[in-house]
Motif scaffolding. Structure first.
Motif, PDB file in Angstrom:
ATOM      1  N   SER A  16       0.933  -1.205   0.027  1.00  0.00           N
ATOM      2  CA  SER A  16       0.094   0.004  -0.110  1.00  0.00           C
ATOM      3  C   SER A  16       0.883   1.384  -0.148  1.00  0.00           C
ATOM      4  O   SER A  16       0.423   2.546  -0.049  1.00  0.00           O
ATOM      5  CB  SER A  16      -0.797   0.086   1.335  1.00  0.00           C
ATOM      6  OG  SER A  16      -0.071   0.199   2.245  1.00  0.00           O
ATOM      7  N   GLN A  17       1.977   1.234   0.192  1.00  0.00           N
ATOM      8  CA  GLN A  17       3.117   2.295   0.112  1.00  0.00           C
ATOM      9  C   GLN A  17       3.593   2.712  -1.106  1.00  0.00           C
ATOM     10  O   GLN A  17       4.077   3.687  -1.281  1.00  0.00           O
ATOM     11  CB  GLN A  17       4.313   1.867   1.173  1.00  0.00           C
ATOM     12  CG  GLN A  17       4.060   1.426   2.395  1.00  0.00           C
ATOM     13  CD  GLN A  17       5.427   1.167   3.118  1.00  0.00           C
ATOM     14  OE1 GLN A  17       6.394   0.999   2.654  1.00  0.00           O
ATOM     15  NE2 GLN A  17       5.010   0.754   4.535  1.00  0.00           N
ATOM     16  N   TYR A  18       3.212   2.050  -2.169  1.00  0.00           N
ATOM     17  CA  TYR A  18       3.634   2.382  -3.533  1.00  0.00           C
ATOM     18  C   TYR A  18       2.628   3.024  -4.421  1.00  0.00           C
ATOM     19  O   TYR A  18       1.447   2.712  -4.257  1.00  0.00           O
ATOM     20  CB  TYR A  18       4.088   1.217  -4.066  1.00  0.00           C
ATOM     21  CG  TYR A  18       5.394   0.645  -3.572  1.00  0.00           C
ATOM     22  CD1 TYR A  18       6.698   1.089  -4.039  1.00  0.00           C
ATOM     23  CD2 TYR A  18       5.458  -0.311  -2.439  1.00  0.00           C
ATOM     24  CE1 TYR A  18       7.832   0.672  -3.207  1.00  0.00           C
ATOM     25  CE2 TYR A  18       6.573  -0.503  -1.782  1.00  0.00           C
ATOM     26  CZ  TYR A  18       7.592  -0.346  -2.275  1.00  0.00           C
ATOM     27  OH  TYR A  18       8.865  -0.611  -1.668  1.00  0.00           O
ATOM     28  N   GLU A  19       3.063   4.056  -5.167  1.00  0.00           N
ATOM     29  CA  GLU A  19       2.163   4.840  -6.124  1.00  0.00           C
ATOM     30  C   GLU A  19       2.848   4.786  -7.438  1.00  0.00           C
ATOM     31  O   GLU A  19       3.981   5.371  -7.455  1.00  0.00           O
ATOM     32  CB  GLU A  19       1.905   5.786  -5.725  1.00  0.00           C
ATOM     33  CG  GLU A  19       0.811   7.060  -6.422  1.00  0.00           C
ATOM     34  CD  GLU A  19       0.562   8.277  -5.762  1.00  0.00           C
ATOM     35  OE1 GLU A  19       0.635   9.125  -6.481  1.00  0.00           O
ATOM     36  OE2 GLU A  19       0.416   8.172  -4.474  1.00  0.00           O
ATOM     37  N   ALA A  20       2.357   4.927  -8.517  1.00  0.00           N
ATOM     38  CA  ALA A  20       2.777   5.334  -9.837  1.00  0.00           C
ATOM     39  C   ALA A  20       1.733   5.840 -10.563  1.00  0.00           C
ATOM     40  O   ALA A  20       0.664   5.013 -10.729  1.00  0.00           O
ATOM     41  CB  ALA A  20       3.342   4.030 -10.391  1.00  0.00           C
ATOM     42  N   LEU A  47       4.610  -3.171 -10.052  1.00  0.00           N
ATOM     43  CA  LEU A  47       5.762  -2.723 -10.489  1.00  0.00           C
ATOM     44  C   LEU A  47       6.060  -3.180 -12.038  1.00  0.00           C
ATOM     45  O   LEU A  47       6.796  -2.320 -12.494  1.00  0.00           O
ATOM     46  CB  LEU A  47       6.954  -3.062  -9.496  1.00  0.00           C
ATOM     47  CG  LEU A  47       6.663  -2.614  -8.084  1.00  0.00           C
ATOM     48  CD1 LEU A  47       7.958  -3.275  -7.165  1.00  0.00           C
ATOM     49  CD2 LEU A  47       6.928  -1.038  -8.135  1.00  0.00           C
ATOM     50  N   ILE A  48       5.955  -4.214 -12.364  1.00  0.00           N
ATOM     51  CA  ILE A  48       6.152  -4.559 -13.592  1.00  0.00           C
ATOM     52  C   ILE A  48       5.170  -3.708 -14.670  1.00  0.00           C
ATOM     53  O   ILE A  48       5.735  -3.393 -15.526  1.00  0.00           O
ATOM     54  CB  ILE A  48       5.759  -6.149 -14.122  1.00  0.00           C
ATOM     55  CG1 ILE A  48       6.879  -6.951 -13.337  1.00  0.00           C
ATOM     56  CG2 ILE A  48       5.630  -6.528 -15.307  1.00  0.00           C
ATOM     57  CD1 ILE A  48       6.417  -8.583 -13.176  1.00  0.00           C
ATOM     58  N   ARG A  49       3.900  -3.318 -14.453  1.00  0.00           N
ATOM     59  CA  ARG A  49       3.290  -2.663 -15.109  1.00  0.00           C
ATOM     60  C   ARG A  49       3.788  -0.983 -15.203  1.00  0.00           C
ATOM     61  O   ARG A  49       3.740  -0.346 -16.259  1.00  0.00           O
ATOM     62  CB  ARG A  49       1.670  -2.538 -14.613  1.00  0.00           C
ATOM     63  CG  ARG A  49       1.028  -3.862 -15.059  1.00  0.00           C
ATOM     64  CD  ARG A  49      -0.372  -3.903 -14.641  1.00  0.00           C
ATOM     65  NE  ARG A  49      -0.941  -3.592 -13.290  1.00  0.00           N
ATOM     66  CZ  ARG A  49      -0.833  -4.563 -12.384  1.00  0.00           C
ATOM     67  NH1 ARG A  49      -0.667  -5.783 -12.871  1.00  0.00           N
ATOM     68  NH2 ARG A  49      -1.239  -4.133 -11.141  1.00  0.00           N
ATOM     69  N   ALA A  50       4.071  -0.606 -13.873  1.00  0.00           N
ATOM     70  CA  ALA A  50       4.711   0.681 -13.958  1.00  0.00           C
ATOM     71  C   ALA A  50       6.185   0.665 -14.837  1.00  0.00           C
ATOM     72  O   ALA A  50       6.375   1.698 -15.497  1.00  0.00           O
ATOM     73  CB  ALA A  50       4.917   1.140 -12.504  1.00  0.00           C
ATOM     74  N   GLY A  51       6.787  -0.339 -14.649  1.00  0.00           N
ATOM     75  CA  GLY A  51       8.174  -0.150 -15.361  1.00  0.00           C
ATOM     76  C   GLY A  51       7.968  -0.435 -16.630  1.00  0.00           C
ATOM     77  O   GLY A  51       8.500   0.334 -17.443  1.00  0.00           O
ATOM     78  N   ALA A  74      12.707   0.259  -6.910  1.00  0.00           N
ATOM     79  CA  ALA A  74      11.635   0.072  -6.052  1.00  0.00           C
ATOM     80  C   ALA A  74      11.479  -1.407  -5.684  1.00  0.00           C
ATOM     81  O   ALA A  74      11.166  -1.814  -4.311  1.00  0.00           O
ATOM     82  CB  ALA A  74      10.291   0.703  -6.496  1.00  0.00           C
ATOM     83  N   ALA A  75      11.800  -2.243  -6.544  1.00  0.00           N
ATOM     84  CA  ALA A  75      11.488  -3.837  -6.044  1.00  0.00           C
ATOM     85  C   ALA A  75      12.926  -4.321  -5.682  1.00  0.00           C
ATOM     86  O   ALA A  75      12.997  -5.376  -5.074  1.00  0.00           O
ATOM     87  CB  ALA A  75      11.364  -4.638  -7.372  1.00  0.00           C
ATOM     88  N   SER A  76      14.186  -3.567  -5.640  1.00  0.00           N
ATOM     89  CA  SER A  76      15.200  -4.289  -5.310  1.00  0.00           C
ATOM     90  C   SER A  76      15.386  -4.763  -3.883  1.00  0.00           C
ATOM     91  O   SER A  76      16.009  -5.525  -3.324  1.00  0.00           O
ATOM     92  CB  SER A  76      16.417  -3.068  -5.480  1.00  0.00           C
ATOM     93  OG  SER A  76      16.075  -2.120  -4.824  1.00  0.00           O
ATOM     94  N   MET A  83      12.570 -11.057 -10.978  1.00  0.00           N
ATOM     95  CA  MET A  83      11.199 -11.213 -11.615  1.00  0.00           C
ATOM     96  C   MET A  83      10.727  -9.894 -12.222  1.00  0.00           C
ATOM     97  O   MET A  83      10.003  -9.799 -13.204  1.00  0.00           O
ATOM     98  CB  MET A  83      10.270 -12.032 -10.785  1.00  0.00           C
ATOM     99  CG  MET A  83      10.631 -13.213 -10.447  1.00  0.00           C
ATOM    100  SD  MET A  83       9.319 -14.127  -9.573  1.00  0.00           S
ATOM    101  CE  MET A  83      10.287 -14.317  -7.942  1.00  0.00           C
ATOM    102  N   VAL A  84      10.657  -8.847 -11.488  1.00  0.00           N
ATOM    103  CA  VAL A  84      10.348  -7.668 -11.782  1.00  0.00           C
ATOM    104  C   VAL A  84      10.928  -7.079 -13.142  1.00  0.00           C
ATOM    105  O   VAL A  84      10.304  -6.558 -14.153  1.00  0.00           O
ATOM    106  CB  VAL A  84      10.486  -6.598 -10.841  1.00  0.00           C
ATOM    107  CG1 VAL A  84      10.111  -4.990 -11.104  1.00  0.00           C
ATOM    108  CG2 VAL A  84       9.492  -6.744  -9.571  1.00  0.00           C
TER     109      VAL A  84
END
Length: 185
Positions: A16-20, A47-51, A74-76, A83-84
């Motif tokens: 819930s902490q992520y926004e794009a 994250l995949i969709r945002a990237g 962000a995924a690191s 996978m991201v």
């Protein structure tokens, strides 16, 4: 006697902490762990969709501190970071392939709109040949039955008139000529 387990205080799920680009995962779950069940996959897909879209991802921690970074970065911290990265590459490759298919489909539509070849009589060298014209290429069959193409030809009107001046054509031992003095037909 068994030791008492102490449970951690439930906090908001990490996803819930992520926004794009104004979009979030939509998570409102609280959990004593890092992620609510299945929400690690929810964040991974987000994250995949945002990237793949190339947008910046913003993380707002519990203290309200906002950090903007790429989806890969962000995924690191998570185990699914590789996978991201692979998912972003796959999505970008898929988008490139889709664009290529659409371009090919559009080119095919344009090619389909090209007028079909019409049979005409044309002067090729000193011979009058019946064939088809497509663009600037004339395709005909020679006296031996072989199919040939050329870009050096001159279309002769079916009614025996000069295509330049409209006058009647004369035929002599040197070929078909316009008596008005137009180029050799």
């Amino acid at each position: 006697m068994a030791a008492k387990k102490t449970s951690a205080e439930p906090t908001a799920c990490t996803c819930s902490q992520y926004e794009a680009d104004g979009q979030t995962t939509g998570c409102t779950a609280t959990t004593a762990r890092v992620f609510a069940p299945g929400h690690d996959a929810k964040l991974k897909g987000f994250l995949i969709r945002a990237g793949a879209a190339g947008v910046e991802v913003t993380r707002t921690d519990a203290a309200g501190h906002r950090t903007a970074t790429s989806a890969e970065d962000a995924a690191s911290p998570f185990i699914f970071a590789n996978m991201v990265v692979a998912g972003i590459k796959r999505a970008q490759d898929k988008a490139v392939a889709k664009a290529a298919r659409q371009a090919a489909r559009a080119a095919k539509k344009v090619a389909a709109k090209v007028e079909p070849a019409v049979e005409v009589t044309a002067k090729v060298g000193r011979w009058n040949r019946v064939g088809t014209v497509q663009g600037d290429t004339f395709t005909y069959t020679d006296a031996k039955g072989a199919t040939k193409t050329t870009t050096k030809f001159r279309v002769i009107d079916e009614d025996g008139t000069c295509p330049d001046c409209g006058g009647d054509l004369d035929e002599d031992e040197q070929g078909v000529r316009c008596p008005q003095g137009c180029d050799q037909v």
